[in-house]
Design a protein around this motif. Structure first.
Motif, PDB file in Angstrom:
ATOM      1  N   ALA A 210       0.805  -0.928  -0.235  1.00 46.50           N
ATOM      2  CA  ALA A 210       0.405  -0.013  -0.377  1.00 46.50           C
ATOM      3  C   ALA A 210       0.939   1.381  -0.112  1.00 46.50           C
ATOM      4  N   GLN A 211       2.099   1.142   1.018  1.00 46.98           N
ATOM      5  CA  GLN A 211       2.561   2.605   0.952  1.00 46.98           C
ATOM      6  C   GLN A 211       3.104   2.687  -1.065  1.00 46.98           C
ATOM      7  N   GLN A 212       3.979   1.952  -1.428  1.00 45.48           N
ATOM      8  CA  GLN A 212       3.742   2.091  -3.143  1.00 45.48           C
ATOM      9  C   GLN A 212       3.431   2.261  -4.361  1.00 45.48           C
ATOM     10  N   GLY A 213       2.091   2.831  -3.262  1.00 46.77           N
ATOM     11  CA  GLY A 213       0.641   3.159  -3.951  1.00 46.77           C
ATOM     12  C   GLY A 213       0.153   1.579  -4.803  1.00 46.77           C
ATOM     13  N   SER A 214       0.063   0.642  -4.399  1.00 43.31           N
ATOM     14  CA  SER A 214      -0.240  -0.364  -5.048  1.00 43.31           C
ATOM     15  C   SER A 214      -1.523  -0.580  -4.013  1.00 43.31           C
ATOM     16  N   ALA A 215      -2.400  -2.180  -5.070  1.00 45.40           N
ATOM     17  CA  ALA A 215      -4.036  -1.815  -3.919  1.00 45.40           C
ATOM     18  C   ALA A 215      -3.478  -2.380  -2.769  1.00 45.40           C
ATOM     19  N   GLY A 216      -2.271  -2.592  -2.155  1.00 40.93           N
ATOM     20  CA  GLY A 216      -2.487  -3.259  -0.259  1.00 40.93           C
ATOM     21  C   GLY A 216      -3.030  -4.728  -0.651  1.00 40.93           C
ATOM     22  N   GLY A 217      -4.277  -4.917   0.594  1.00 41.76           N
ATOM     23  CA  GLY A 217      -4.522  -6.484   0.290  1.00 41.76           C
ATOM     24  C   GLY A 217      -4.885  -6.628   1.828  1.00 41.76           C
ATOM     25  N   THR A 218      -5.928  -7.493   2.320  1.00 36.68           N
ATOM     26  CA  THR A 218      -5.952  -8.386   3.547  1.00 36.68           C
ATOM     27  C   THR A 218      -5.742  -9.077   3.892  1.00 36.68           C
ATOM     28  N   MET A 219      -5.806  -9.596   4.784  1.00 39.55           N
ATOM     29  CA  MET A 219      -5.577 -11.102   5.928  1.00 39.55           C
ATOM     30  C   MET A 219      -6.605 -11.350   6.396  1.00 39.55           C
ATOM     31  N   SER A 220      -6.278 -12.282   7.568  1.00 38.55           N
ATOM     32  CA  SER A 220      -6.966 -12.917   9.117  1.00 38.55           C
ATOM     33  C   SER A 220      -5.953 -13.157  10.215  1.00 38.55           C
ATOM     34  N   LEU A 221      -6.138 -12.765  10.626  1.00 39.56           N
ATOM     35  CA  LEU A 221      -5.885 -12.702  12.387  1.00 39.56           C
ATOM     36  C   LEU A 221      -6.228 -13.281  13.499  1.00 39.56           C
ATOM     37  N   PRO A 222      -5.839 -14.427  13.500  1.00 36.71           N
ATOM     38  CA  PRO A 222      -7.446 -15.447  14.310  1.00 36.71           C
ATOM     39  C   PRO A 222      -6.935 -14.392  16.221  1.00 36.71           C
ATOM     40  N   HIS A 223      -7.890 -14.021  16.972  1.00 35.04           N
ATOM     41  CA  HIS A 223      -7.436 -14.058  18.469  1.00 35.04           C
ATOM     42  C   HIS A 223      -6.805 -14.450  18.928  1.00 35.04           C
ATOM     43  N   ASN A 224      -6.313 -13.601  19.773  1.00 39.95           N
ATOM     44  CA  ASN A 224      -5.607 -14.399  20.879  1.00 39.95           C
ATOM     45  C   ASN A 224      -6.406 -15.453  22.096  1.00 39.95           C
ATOM     46  N   ALA A 225      -7.950 -15.026  22.107  1.00 37.14           N
ATOM     47  CA  ALA A 225      -8.437 -15.122  23.564  1.00 37.14           C
ATOM     48  C   ALA A 225      -9.166 -16.467  22.842  1.00 37.14           C
ATOM     49  N   ASP A 226      -9.888 -16.306  21.625  1.00 36.47           N
ATOM     50  CA  ASP A 226     -10.501 -17.215  21.385  1.00 36.47           C
ATOM     51  C   ASP A 226     -10.965 -18.123  19.848  1.00 36.47           C
TER      52      ASP A 226
ATOM     53  N   LEU B 225     -11.534 -14.599  13.931  1.00 40.16           N
ATOM     54  CA  LEU B 225     -10.544 -14.607  13.130  1.00 40.16           C
ATOM     55  C   LEU B 225     -11.228 -13.132  12.375  1.00 40.16           C
ATOM     56  N   LEU B 226     -10.385 -11.938  12.629  1.00 42.07           N
ATOM     57  CA  LEU B 226     -10.545 -10.096  12.946  1.00 42.07           C
ATOM     58  C   LEU B 226      -9.826 -10.305  11.399  1.00 42.07           C
ATOM     59  N   THR B 227     -10.385  -9.680  10.457  1.00 40.02           N
ATOM     60  CA  THR B 227      -9.949  -9.205   9.672  1.00 40.02           C
ATOM     61  C   THR B 227      -9.171  -7.882   9.132  1.00 40.02           C
ATOM     62  N   ILE B 228      -7.809  -7.438   8.823  1.00 35.41           N
ATOM     63  CA  ILE B 228      -6.559  -6.819   8.099  1.00 35.41           C
ATOM     64  C   ILE B 228      -7.069  -6.343   7.402  1.00 35.41           C
ATOM     65  N   LEU B 229      -7.213  -5.498   6.851  1.00 36.58           N
ATOM     66  CA  LEU B 229      -7.055  -4.408   4.948  1.00 36.58           C
ATOM     67  C   LEU B 229      -5.888  -3.150   5.346  1.00 36.58           C
ATOM     68  N   ALA B 230      -5.642  -3.375   4.135  1.00 29.66           N
ATOM     69  CA  ALA B 230      -4.755  -2.809   3.838  1.00 29.66           C
ATOM     70  C   ALA B 230      -5.046  -1.367   3.214  1.00 29.66           C
ATOM     71  N   THR B 231      -4.922  -0.111   2.735  1.00 30.24           N
ATOM     72  CA  THR B 231      -4.913   0.523   1.680  1.00 30.24           C
ATOM     73  C   THR B 231      -4.336   1.600   1.564  1.00 30.24           C
ATOM     74  N   SER B 232      -4.401   1.913   0.095  1.00 22.20           N
ATOM     75  CA  SER B 232      -3.151   3.427   0.072  1.00 22.20           C
ATOM     76  C   SER B 232      -3.580   4.809   0.286  1.00 22.20           C
ATOM     77  N   VAL B 233      -3.503   5.397   1.040  1.00 21.79           N
ATOM     78  CA  VAL B 233      -4.251   7.200   0.950  1.00 21.79           C
ATOM     79  C   VAL B 233      -4.418   7.706  -0.390  1.00 21.79           C
ATOM     80  N   ARG B 234      -5.161   8.064  -1.123  1.00 21.34           N
ATOM     81  CA  ARG B 234      -5.358   8.294  -2.423  1.00 21.34           C
ATOM     82  C   ARG B 234      -4.976  10.087  -2.578  1.00 21.34           C
ATOM     83  N   SER B 235      -4.250  10.249  -3.241  1.00 25.74           N
ATOM     84  CA  SER B 235      -3.679  11.714  -3.290  1.00 25.74           C
ATOM     85  C   SER B 235      -5.111  13.169  -2.599  1.00 25.74           C
ATOM     86  N   LYS B 236      -5.782  12.688  -2.881  1.00 24.90           N
ATOM     87  CA  LYS B 236      -7.355  14.046  -2.774  1.00 24.90           C
ATOM     88  C   LYS B 236      -7.335  14.165  -1.495  1.00 24.90           C
TER      89      LYS B 236
END
Length: 379
Positions: A241-257, A260-271
């Protein structure tokens, strides 16, 4: 074709802006059509089981033919082939069926022939059970299929289109971030994190700070998780995402139970840089959304009603049932009879193209960001 030129940048801005302003999809699709010498494009979400189009955005294609598609031709030689294709893969319609065979179909006679269309670049952007969001870029019979260069451009745009559709599902958080509405961000159940050009944390909302306090995330210095392997994957997404591409998503298991949490990364658009800078967030480069499905209980009823055409009563039952309640528990919670709950659930399953409560829970978990404390005032 130069993928970093002014025209490409304009298309990317339109694609990402369309996540927050749906009416811009028509402009984005038309711009992609111009770059690929196509007649036009369309983006839609549909369920074959429910025989329903949940949304469609038309870029320069004939609306009369589009209505014919929705009324009589949702199942056709192209859509049948695409049901088996993975998200993000560009498929040429000529792989699905030869034009000579396509001409024998009623789909061709009523939808394609009046527009002079015989070829299509097709792509699934999101899929959940029977629901699919799809992108189509249509070519005339005269011009033939997209050439290698045009296909490379569509493939390059693929992750950006998928990302924008995903952001559209998280619309509250994305809109708030675009407008630097930090008061709204503080009330979201989803974590929102802004990273600068060195991938250091510039802003983290209350939900993100709560995830850090629970040991799920580390927000000091570089952002990381409690797991080395998941941290490595997150670092890859952030760099992308830092390099301006589309980033992506991943799953992260909660350490308690283990949920699955989802983490989505995306770049900040110029505007959006100016708004964030004015609000005191300097050099913003990457946005992270951390989505916890356990927060689905707070989804506004209107959001479900709009997304799936549910009545208010059906939306109430859908939310209660998707939280793991039994029929009897849902009946007690909503002060209705078990038979009434069963009737509403049957309608909910049909409209959402799901077959059981676990599927319904997964689908509802994907619907927009939720505001803590937002309540329904209807009766």
């Amino acid at each position: 074709m130069n993928f970093s030129g002014e025209k490409i940048d304009r298309v990317l801005d339109l694609i990402y802006d369309a996540a927050a302003e749906n009416e811009l999809w028509a402009d984005a699709l038309t711009a992609v059509a111009d770059l690929t010498h196509s007649e036009g494009g369309i983006l839609f979400g549909q369920s074959f089981t429910a025989q329903k189009i949940y949304f469609d955005f038309n870029g320069r294609l004939d609306e009369t033919c589009n209505r014919a598609y929705q009324e009589r031709h949702m199942r056709n030689p192209w859509s049948a082939y695409m049901e088996r294709q993975p998200v993000g893969r560009l498929v040429s319609s000529d792989q699905a069926i030869e034009v000579a065979e396509l001409r024998k179909s009623a789909f061709y006679d009523e939808v394609l022939r009046p527009q002079g269309i015989a070829h299509n670049g097709m792509m699934a952007l999101a899929a959940k059970e029977d629901f699919r969001a799809a992108f189509n870029m249509c070519r005339s019979e005269r011009d033939g299929p997209h050439d290698d260069e045009e296909q490379r451009l569509l493939e390059w745009l693929s992750p950006h289109l998928c990302r924008s559709v995903t952001l559209g599902f998280r619309i509250d958080g994305y809109l708030a971030m675009q407008h630097a509405a930090f008061d709204v961000l503080e009330r979201l159940s989803d974590g929102v994190i802004v990273l600068d050009r060195r991938l250091r944390v510039s802003f983290a909302n209350a939900a993100a700070r709560r995830f850090a306090a629970e040991g799920l995330l580390r927000l000091q210095q570089a952002v990381a998780t409690y797991s080395i392997s998941h941290s490595q994957r997150l670092a890859e997404l952030m760099r992308s995402a830092q390099q301006g591409s589309a980033g992506g998503t991943m799953s992260l298991p909660h350490n308690a139970d283990g949920r699955l949490l989802t983490i989505l990364a995306t770049s900040v658009r110029s505007k959006d840089l100016g708004r964030l800078s004015d609000a005191g967030v300097k050099d913003a480069a990457v946005l992270l959304f951390v989505i916890d499905p356990a927060a689905r209980r707070a989804i506004p009823l209107a959001q479900l009603m709009d997304a799936y055409g549910l009545t208010q009563a059906e939306a109430r039952v859908a939310l209660a049932a998707s939280s793991g309640n039994t029929i009897v528990e849902t009946a007690q919670l909503l002060k209705l009879s078990p038979n009434t709950i069963k009737t509403h659930l049957r309608r909910v399953f049909a409209k959402t193209a799901t077959a059981r409560q676990a599927e319904l829970a997964g689908l509802i978990a994907a619907v927009g960001s939720v505001r803590i404390g937002e309540t329904d005032t209807g009766s």
